[in-house]
Design a protein around this motif. Structure first.
Motif, PDB file in Angstrom:
ATOM      1  N   ASP A  83       5.194 -24.506 -37.710  1.00 43.73           N
ATOM      2  CA  ASP A  83       3.983 -24.200 -36.914  1.00 43.73           C
ATOM      3  C   ASP A  83       3.406 -25.506 -36.404  1.00 43.73           C
ATOM      4  OD1 ASP A  83       4.036 -21.459 -37.294  1.00 43.73           O
ATOM      5  OD2 ASP A  83       3.154 -21.678 -39.298  1.00 43.73           O
TER       6      ASP A  83
ATOM      7  N   PHE B 188      -0.610 -29.331 -32.503  1.00 40.28           N
ATOM      8  CA  PHE B 188      -0.628 -30.327 -31.437  1.00 40.28           C
ATOM      9  C   PHE B 188       0.809 -30.804 -31.201  1.00 40.28           C
ATOM     10  CE2 PHE B 188      -0.832 -34.568 -29.721  1.00 40.28           C
ATOM     11  CZ  PHE B 188      -1.810 -34.447 -28.746  1.00 40.28           C
TER      12      PHE B 188
ATOM     13  N   GLN C  27      -2.080 -41.365 -29.333  1.00 38.69           N
ATOM     14  CA  GLN C  27      -1.853 -39.978 -28.949  1.00 38.69           C
ATOM     15  C   GLN C  27      -2.195 -39.824 -27.468  1.00 38.69           C
ATOM     16  OE1 GLN C  27      -4.050 -37.488 -31.542  1.00 38.69           O
ATOM     17  NE2 GLN C  27      -2.985 -38.223 -33.355  1.00 38.69           N
ATOM     18  N   ALA C  28      -1.235 -39.433 -26.729  1.00 38.88           N
ATOM     19  CA  ALA C  28      -1.477 -39.238 -25.307  1.00 38.88           C
ATOM     20  C   ALA C  28      -1.966 -37.818 -25.081  1.00 38.88           C
ATOM     21  CB  ALA C  28      -0.195 -39.470 -24.531  1.00 38.88           C
ATOM     22  N   VAL C  29      -3.172 -37.707 -24.587  1.00 40.26           N
ATOM     23  CA  VAL C  29      -3.712 -36.365 -24.370  1.00 40.26           C
ATOM     24  C   VAL C  29      -3.948 -36.135 -22.888  1.00 40.26           C
ATOM     25  CG1 VAL C  29      -4.746 -36.109 -26.648  1.00 40.26           C
ATOM     26  CG2 VAL C  29      -6.039 -37.191 -24.824  1.00 40.26           C
TER      27      VAL C  29
ATOM     28  N   GLN D   3       0.912 -32.968 -20.920  1.00 37.82           N
ATOM     29  CA  GLN D   3       2.038 -32.578 -21.760  1.00 37.82           C
ATOM     30  C   GLN D   3       3.334 -33.156 -21.211  1.00 37.82           C
ATOM     31  OE1 GLN D   3       1.637 -31.027 -24.560  1.00 37.82           O
ATOM     32  NE2 GLN D   3      -0.555 -30.847 -24.239  1.00 37.82           N
TER      33      GLN D   3
ATOM     34  N   TYR E  12       9.136 -36.199 -31.724  1.00 34.91           N
ATOM     35  CA  TYR E  12       9.865 -36.456 -32.967  1.00 34.91           C
ATOM     36  C   TYR E  12      10.904 -35.369 -33.200  1.00 34.91           C
ATOM     37  CZ  TYR E  12      10.506 -36.498 -38.096  1.00 34.91           C
ATOM     38  OH  TYR E  12      11.031 -36.506 -39.360  1.00 34.91           O
TER      39      TYR E  12
ATOM     40  N   TYR F  60      12.729 -33.337 -35.596  1.00 34.01           N
ATOM     41  CA  TYR F  60      12.646 -32.975 -37.020  1.00 34.01           C
ATOM     42  C   TYR F  60      14.037 -32.669 -37.571  1.00 34.01           C
ATOM     43  CZ  TYR F  60      11.753 -30.281 -41.228  1.00 34.01           C
ATOM     44  OH  TYR F  60      11.768 -29.829 -42.520  1.00 34.01           O
TER      45      TYR F  60
ATOM     46  N   LEU G 267       3.201 -33.406 -39.691  1.00 40.70           N
ATOM     47  CA  LEU G 267       3.630 -32.037 -39.406  1.00 40.70           C
ATOM     48  C   LEU G 267       3.126 -31.066 -40.471  1.00 40.70           C
ATOM     49  CD1 LEU G 267       7.333 -32.199 -38.200  1.00 40.70           C
ATOM     50  CD2 LEU G 267       5.520 -30.860 -37.156  1.00 40.70           C
TER      51      LEU G 267
ATOM     52  N   LYS H  51      -1.177 -31.704 -40.863  1.00 40.54           N
ATOM     53  CA  LYS H  51      -2.029 -31.502 -39.670  1.00 40.54           C
ATOM     54  C   LYS H  51      -1.347 -30.661 -38.600  1.00 40.54           C
ATOM     55  CE  LYS H  51      -4.042 -35.997 -40.607  1.00 40.54           C
ATOM     56  NZ  LYS H  51      -4.050 -37.407 -40.239  1.00 40.54           N
ATOM     57  N   LYS H  52      -0.106 -30.319 -38.853  1.00 36.41           N
ATOM     58  CA  LYS H  52       0.688 -29.542 -37.883  1.00 36.41           C
ATOM     59  C   LYS H  52       0.764 -30.252 -36.523  1.00 36.41           C
ATOM     60  CE  LYS H  52      -0.250 -25.147 -40.176  1.00 36.41           C
ATOM     61  NZ  LYS H  52       0.830 -25.358 -41.125  1.00 36.41           N
ATOM     62  N   VAL H  53       0.863 -31.570 -36.604  1.00 38.51           N
ATOM     63  CA  VAL H  53       0.940 -32.386 -35.392  1.00 38.51           C
ATOM     64  C   VAL H  53       2.360 -32.906 -35.235  1.00 38.51           C
ATOM     65  CG1 VAL H  53       0.214 -34.569 -34.354  1.00 38.51           C
ATOM     66  CG2 VAL H  53      -1.480 -33.062 -35.400  1.00 38.51           C
ATOM     67  N   LEU H  54       2.926 -32.670 -34.054  1.00 35.56           N
ATOM     68  CA  LEU H  54       4.260 -33.195 -33.769  1.00 35.56           C
ATOM     69  C   LEU H  54       4.087 -34.461 -32.943  1.00 35.56           C
ATOM     70  CD1 LEU H  54       7.383 -32.647 -33.932  1.00 35.56           C
ATOM     71  CD2 LEU H  54       7.164 -31.599 -31.691  1.00 35.56           C
TER      72      LEU H  54
END
Lengths: 285, 294
Positions: free
Chosen positions: A45, A48, B16-18, B21, B78, B80, B280, B283-286
């Protein structure tokens, strides 16, 4: 009294189990691991960069325990005579020696520079090998098909050092199979041979021991044996045996045991001993 | 797109590039860096004015970098891989010292395309089948290609036999077959020589087989792992022909993936994975790797 006997029995049983288990565990350390990749079988999941699910692969590993099944009927370990001789021949006194085997066909080619009578004699010798499981030897007239080459070198070749050459008499040297013959080989990381070259010094072609020594080196090369003499008069490696046309009965037994199974893991003296102990436990010896 | 890219480690500074996308360098991008890494990177005290640019995300204090201009490049998410795969990959891509993986050893990779030159004595059949094999392997790697060249000066991959002109003087006394690899300070391989002893490998079939082995190994100075199943090339159990398994191909592809930092040593490789996996998991951040164009 009954309780004491019960306790003694229990201690012996635990010791036997532990011993047996640890020996098989020792061997399991040598077994290969298979890795299978399951594509797109897991989900992560992601919040971001955007709320989503990322599909990823999953890697699963399994250990090949079938690689030890051959031990159930590896009867070399129950034949003390051949076991002792086999160990001496293969390992000598060197516990670091690793068992090497051919895992594919051995295809022999003779260099045209080798005199025809020698080639013909060697062909008779090789063709006389009986069927041996996992050892397939053939002769080809096409060098491009071969992986085992007999060739002649105009320069003298030897496996002996300068000191050894000066220390021994000519008669002693002639009885040493690698005096004027060398064997080069390449094996993979699983100790399986895939190419060999047996080089003969041109100056040795006329020597009366050439045929015996060539046959000995060829036989030893199939075993990658450390030893080159055997105290059994049915072997071509027995010192007094000369002018043999075929392998001896002892030699065939050695080859059959050496190729009874193609090991899937590294087998050195310690592993071989662990295998022996494991076999004996399996067979309650 | 220029394939010559160098690696800029975004990971360490957690940029972090925001607002975008896009994988390409975007114009309207805000760069943020963690407070801890800001101090490490810029080594100057923060003022009260700077604190106006603080942003709080998931209990982290991030500083917005107002005037930061990133060099042109490409950001790659990244890639995985699970720990089982990474363990086997590490055992092949990094070197061992005294039976344990050397934390300071670095992975090596080809940055430029491979240009193969064969010495005149290399058999036609060997050349043809080697190139066919090599092209097939390389076709599975996005960032690499291979071709044969006729002039040695146009090449960076030279194959020759003993008795030929000695293309690599350091192998002058070699009686065995081997390869010699050159790499730069970024662990990018830029030149390679394979010297084969044709007396040991006495026919084209044997030579071809040996050259194929060296080719795969030389794609990354790969080591064999004797513990993996013999079906795989990287087990080192080869006896007949080389057929790459899914695992073999995945290892090569991953080695050339830009979803990992390239040319790092094992220690950095492991640290990066730990951080990216934590991001990941927690924070569930890729996160992404930013690779600057050269």
């Amino acid at each position: 009294m009954k309780i004491i006997f019960k306790n003694i029995f229990l201690v012996i049983a635990i010791f036997a189990f532990t011993c047996c288990y640890s020996q098989s565990s020792d061997l399991k350390d040598y077994l290969k691991t298979d890795y299978k990749i399951y594509k797109n079988s897991d989900t992560l999941d992601i919040v971001f960069p955007k709320d989503s699910k990322k599909i990823v692969d999953k890697t699963v590993k399994t250990i090949d325990t079938t690689a030890l099944h051959f031990l159930n009927d590896f009867d070399l370990f129950s034949n003390s005579y051949f076991l002792k001789k086999y160990k001496k021949l293969i390992f000598g006194l060197d516990k670091n020696v690793i068992i090497h085997q051919w895992s594919g066909p051995v295809i022999v080619y003779f260099d045209k520079k080798i005199p025809k009578p020698i080639i013909e004699d060697l062909k008779v010798f090789i063709n006389s090998f009986p069927n041996i499981k996992n050892l397939d030897i053939s002769i080809t007239n096409n060098i491009n098909e071969a992986n085992y080459l007999f060739k002649v070198s105009s320069k003298d070749v030897t496996a002996l050092t300068e000191k050894q050459l000066s220390d021994y008499t000519e008669a002693q040297l002639e009885n040493y199979p690698y005096y004027k013959i060398i064997h080069d080989w390449h094996g993979n990381k699983n100790y399986k041979l895939y190419v060999s070259t047996l080089t003969i010094s041109q100056s040795f072609l006329d020597n009366h021991t050439i045929l015996d020594n060539l046959k000995k080196v060829f036989f030893i090369s199939l075993l990658q044996a450390k030893g080159y003499t055997v105290n059994d008069d049915t072997s071509i490696l027995y010192r007094k045996n000369k002018g043999f046309k075929t392998l001896g009965a002892f030699d065939i037994v050695m080859l059959k045991y050496h190729y009874k199974t193609i090991y899937k893991f590294k087998v050195d003296f310690n592993v071989f001993t662990a295998m022996e102990n494991y076999y004996k436990k399996l067979n309650n010896e | 797109m220029n394939k010559s890219i160098i690696i800029s480690i975004v990971l360490y500074f957690t940029f972090q590039a925001v607002y975008s996308q896009s994988l390409e360098q975007a114009q309207n991008v805000q760069y943020r860096i963690s407070l801890k890494n800001y101090k490490k990177k810029f080594k100057k005290p923060l003022t009260s004015k700077d604190s106006l640019n603080f942003i709080y995300v998931n209990n982290d204090t991030l500083v917005v970098l107002k005037d930061y201009v990133r060099k042109p490049g490409r950001s790659v998410p990244y890639e995985y891989k699970d720990s089982t795969f990474l363990d086997v990959y590490k055992s092949i891509a990094f070197k061992y010292a005294n039976d344990t993986l050397d934390k300071k050893s670095s992975m090596k990779y080809w940055k430029d395309d491979i240009a193969v030159y064969f010495s005149e004595s290399v058999d036609k059949k060997v050349k043809k089948e080697f190139m066919s094999f090599a092209k097939n392997v390389v076709s599975q790697i996005d960032s690499l290609s291979i071709k044969e060249v006729k002039k040695v000066e146009d090449s960076n991959y030279i194959i020759y036999y003993n008795g030929d002109y000695e293309y690599e003087s350091r192998m002058n006394k070699y009686t065995f077959s081997d390869y010699y690899m050159h790499w730069n300070n970024k662990n990018q391989i830029y030149k390679l020589f394979i010297k084969l002893n044709r007396d040991h490998f006495f026919n084209p079939t044997l030579r071809l087989k040996e050259l194929k082995k060296y080719f795969i190994k030389s794609l990354g100075r790969f080591q064999f792992n004797k513990n993996i199943d013999c079906n795989n090339f990287f087990s080192g159990c080869y006896t007949t022909d080389y057929k790459l398994t899914d695992l073999d191909i995945e290892i090569i592809k991953y080695h050339y993936s830009y979803g990992i930092c390239k040319g790092t040593n094992l220690e950095t490789f492991e640290n990066q994975h730990e951080k990216f996996k934590q991001a990941l998991k927690n924070k569930k951040v890729l996160n992404s790797f930013y690779h600057e164009y050269e």
